[in-house]
Design a protein around this motif. Structure first.
Motif, PDB file in Angstrom:
ATOM      1  N   LYS A   1      56.972 -32.623  24.418  1.00  0.00           N
ATOM      2  CA  LYS A   1      55.717 -33.117  23.848  1.00  0.00           C
ATOM      3  C   LYS A   1      55.580 -32.616  22.410  1.00  0.00           C
ATOM      4  O   LYS A   1      56.474 -31.964  21.877  1.00  0.00           O
ATOM      5  CB  LYS A   1      54.546 -32.655  24.714  1.00  0.00           C
ATOM      6  N   ILE A   2      54.440 -32.916  21.810  1.00  0.00           N
ATOM      7  CA  ILE A   2      54.237 -32.490  20.420  1.00  0.00           C
ATOM      8  C   ILE A   2      54.382 -30.977  20.297  1.00  0.00           C
ATOM      9  O   ILE A   2      55.076 -30.475  19.402  1.00  0.00           O
ATOM     10  CB  ILE A   2      52.845 -32.940  19.923  1.00  0.00           C
ATOM     11  N   TRP A   3      53.745 -30.226  21.185  1.00  0.00           N
ATOM     12  CA  TRP A   3      53.811 -28.759  21.102  1.00  0.00           C
ATOM     13  C   TRP A   3      55.232 -28.266  21.327  1.00  0.00           C
ATOM     14  O   TRP A   3      55.621 -27.218  20.784  1.00  0.00           O
ATOM     15  CB  TRP A   3      52.855 -28.114  22.103  1.00  0.00           C
ATOM     16  N   SER A   4      56.028 -29.005  22.106  1.00  0.00           N
ATOM     17  CA  SER A   4      57.410 -28.603  22.355  1.00  0.00           C
ATOM     18  C   SER A   4      58.203 -28.573  21.052  1.00  0.00           C
ATOM     19  O   SER A   4      59.047 -27.683  20.835  1.00  0.00           O
ATOM     20  CB  SER A   4      58.087 -29.563  23.338  1.00  0.00           C
ATOM     21  N   TYR A   5      57.941 -29.531  20.173  1.00  0.00           N
ATOM     22  CA  TYR A   5      58.673 -29.570  18.905  1.00  0.00           C
ATOM     23  C   TYR A   5      58.134 -28.537  17.910  1.00  0.00           C
ATOM     24  O   TYR A   5      58.873 -28.100  17.015  1.00  0.00           O
ATOM     25  CB  TYR A   5      58.640 -30.992  18.329  1.00  0.00           C
ATOM     26  N   PHE A   6      56.877 -28.146  18.045  1.00  0.00           N
ATOM     27  CA  PHE A   6      56.408 -27.009  17.258  1.00  0.00           C
ATOM     28  C   PHE A   6      57.181 -25.754  17.658  1.00  0.00           C
ATOM     29  O   PHE A   6      57.604 -24.965  16.806  1.00  0.00           O
ATOM     30  CB  PHE A   6      54.908 -26.808  17.464  1.00  0.00           C
ATOM     31  N   ILE A   7      57.363 -25.568  18.968  1.00  0.00           N
ATOM     32  CA  ILE A   7      58.142 -24.426  19.443  1.00  0.00           C
ATOM     33  C   ILE A   7      59.592 -24.539  18.986  1.00  0.00           C
ATOM     34  O   ILE A   7      60.226 -23.546  18.591  1.00  0.00           O
ATOM     35  CB  ILE A   7      58.066 -24.317  20.983  1.00  0.00           C
ATOM     36  N   TYR A   8      60.131 -25.757  19.038  1.00  0.00           N
ATOM     37  CA  TYR A   8      61.504 -25.980  18.570  1.00  0.00           C
ATOM     38  C   TYR A   8      61.663 -25.488  17.137  1.00  0.00           C
ATOM     39  O   TYR A   8      62.646 -24.823  16.795  1.00  0.00           O
ATOM     40  CB  TYR A   8      61.839 -27.472  18.664  1.00  0.00           C
TER      41      TYR A   8
END
Length: 562
Positions: free
Chosen positions: A50-57
């Protein structure tokens, strides 16, 4: 497309063995010479980011030890600390834009770099960029593992001071025994994490990003509270190595681009896991530059302040931690802080190795031998080859080898230029996905004997202008002429200067000139000689629209994960 399990009433022992070691399959997805479950357009049930997953990425990709040490590259060009931070801001913003463009085909068609090369290079021609990328990643992964092993050694040394002060060596005195023990422990953790499929790595990524973020904050607070300033690097005047401040700033900006060049090339390897369109876009535009700028700025400040405190310039955070343990005479409170900070460095190395190396190289190796290698097996093979490359050996003799290794980056950027030109300009984002998995004349991407001659020609045109500079730099690192300037401007990472100043730094080069030249060259070549398969396919991957030929046999469906 033939079935992966041909009917044979009396298979030989060798054929039974080959069948046994084939990679696991999913229903309806057989193993063939061109696909397995990790190469197909990502099914909806595996699109979990999700969007937050790519922030973590991007916390993993930007907040890492390589990012922390980026300042050494910038200062080695002769920039002062303030100019280096300006370069970080400009370069970081451009990285965000590049990430969006390079990740678009993964976001819309849910395929990675390995498969995308097939419609540009041809089904057989795609082996070339895939093998080149996998080859360079082997050495890069070895360097990252060496850093990770040193971080593990520092962490253990905080608990056992005797281990921290161990002086025994291996490999003719080049490798400290404690560092080798650290590498082995690092790989044990790495192998355990790689048991987790890429679509389920969000939680480990959160742990990694939180741990290293805490390390960065702790080091920054310690540094500034002890010096009450930015340290001597912010007081020194800039003295550019070559060509004045303008050239140094230009080199600095391209250095930022290159440091994350490999990450931008492989963005589609991760954006194909997006659960909906545009999920990665906001993170790429905002989180990417933010994390890059913050991490490298903290690295400059901490290194500058540490120089005023301990009297030496130490860019690697784990080496700084080891120095602080000696500086504070093994104080229990300091060792406790070093343990958690060192653990953060270990987590950062594990995260960046998986994000930028393991999954991408696993896909590349999977694309070469899909029947027998998937992402997990490819990552294990990468780890073995990275260790077998003996990174401590070529770091101890850095000059020529690292120049040549870093020069491999001039080959990477034309790959990106060709792929972007073909996808956006020539095909207008329209791909026939099924034909990316058919290895004969039935595929519209077969071209001539499986090779699209336009791609190699554009690649040669993109590489040629930078070759003289690479050869001159290899022979004489101090050389400075028009060819060397083209070579340095072409770099997406100008990290070799930092290697000479700080031999532990690992190179990752790319080349902006090569990207632009190959982009224009491929577009022009296709305008003069159109491929003939343009305008066929879909603009985005539709659910249940992708089908592969062949059926799974009953025993294959029940085969467990390997």
């Amino acid at each position: 497309m033939s079935n992966s399990k041909e009917a044979d009433p009396h298979p030989s022992r060798w054929h039974r063995f080959l069948q046994y070691i084939e990679v696991p399959t999913d229903p309806g997805v057989p193993n063939t010479p061109w696909l397995n479950r990790d190469l197909i357009p990502m099914p909806k049930e595996r699109r979990t980011y999700k969007i937050w997953s790519y922030f973590i990425y991007w916390c993993i990709s930007g907040l890492c030890i390589s990012g922390y040490t980026t300042g050494s590259t910038l200062l080695a060009y002769g920039l002062d600390a303030t100019q280096a931070i300006v370069s970080l801001v400009i370069g970081g913003l451009i990285v965000g834009v590049l990430c969006v463009t390079c990740g678009w085909m993964g976001e819309r068609h849910h395929i990675g770099f390995t498969v995308a090369c097939r419609f540009s290079w041809g089904m057989r021609g795609a082996y070339f960029p895939v093998i080149v990328r996998a080859f360079v990643i082997i050495f890069w992964d070895g360097l990252q593992a060496y850093w990770g092993g040193q971080a593990v050694a520092v962490t253990i040394g905080a608990i056992i001071p005797g281990f921290a002060h161990m002086k025994q060596t291996l490999a003719g005195g080049i490798l400290l025994t404690k560092d080798f023990i650290g590498i082995i422990i690092y790989y044990i953790f790495f192998i355990a994490i790689m048991r987790i499929p890429p679509e389920r790595l969000q939680k480990p990524f959160i742990v990694s990003s939180v741990m290293f973020s805490a390390t960065l904050i702790g080091l920054l607070v310690w540094a500034v509270s002890n010096t009450h300033s930015g340290g001597p690097l912010f007081q020194e005047q800039a003295s550019p190595v070559h060509g004045g401040t303008g050239w140094a700033m230009l080199f600095g900006i391209t250095a930022i681009l290159g440091a994350w060049g490999g990450g931008t090339v492989g963005q589609s390897d991760w954006t194909r896991y997006a659960n909906r369109p545009y999920a990665p876009t906001l993170s790429q535009l905002i989180a990417a530059p933010f994390c890059i700028i913050v991490c490298a700025t903290i690295g400059i400040i901490v290194t500058s302040c540490a120089q005023a405190i301990v009297g030496s310039l130490i860019w690697e955070p784990f080496l700084l931690l080891a120095t602080l343990q000696n500086y504070y005479n093994d104080s229990p409170k300091v060792r406790a802080a070093i343990f958690f900070a060192g653990l953060g460095c270990v987590c950062a190395q594990l995260g960046i190795s998986i994000v930028l190396n393991s999954v991408s190289a696993g896909m590349d190796l999977s694309g070469v031998v899909p029947r027998y290698i998937n992402i997990r097996r490819g990552a294990y093979l990468l780890a073995f080859l990275g260790l077998a490359s003996n990174p401590w050996q070529y770091l101890s003799n850095a000059s020529t080898f690292l120049t040549v290794l870093s020069g491999f980056g001039i080959f990477f950027a034309p790959f990106s230029g060709i792929l972007l030109a073909d996808y956006f300009v020539v095909r207008r984002c329209m791909i026939k996905l099924e034909d990316c998995y058919i290895g004969d004349k039935r595929s519209i991407y077969w071209y001539h004997n499986g090779v699209n001659w336009r791609a190699p020609l554009a690649w040669v045109l993109g590489v040629f202008p930078t070759m003289p500079g690479l050869i001159m730099t290899t022979r004489d690192a101090t050389a400075w002429n028009v060819w060397v300037r083209i070579f340095h401007i072409a770099f997406f990472v100008g990290r070799f200067a930092a290697i000479k100043r700080c031999l532990k730094h690992s190179p990752k080069f790319g080349n902006s000139a090569g990207l632009l030249i190959s982009f224009v060259a491929f577009s022009v070549i296709c305008w003069i000689s159109p491929p003939g398969n343009v305008g066929i396919g879909v603009l985005y991957h539709e659910e249940n629209s992708f089908e592969v030929e062949g059926e799974l046999e009953t025993e294959e469906k029940g085969k467990g994960p390997v």
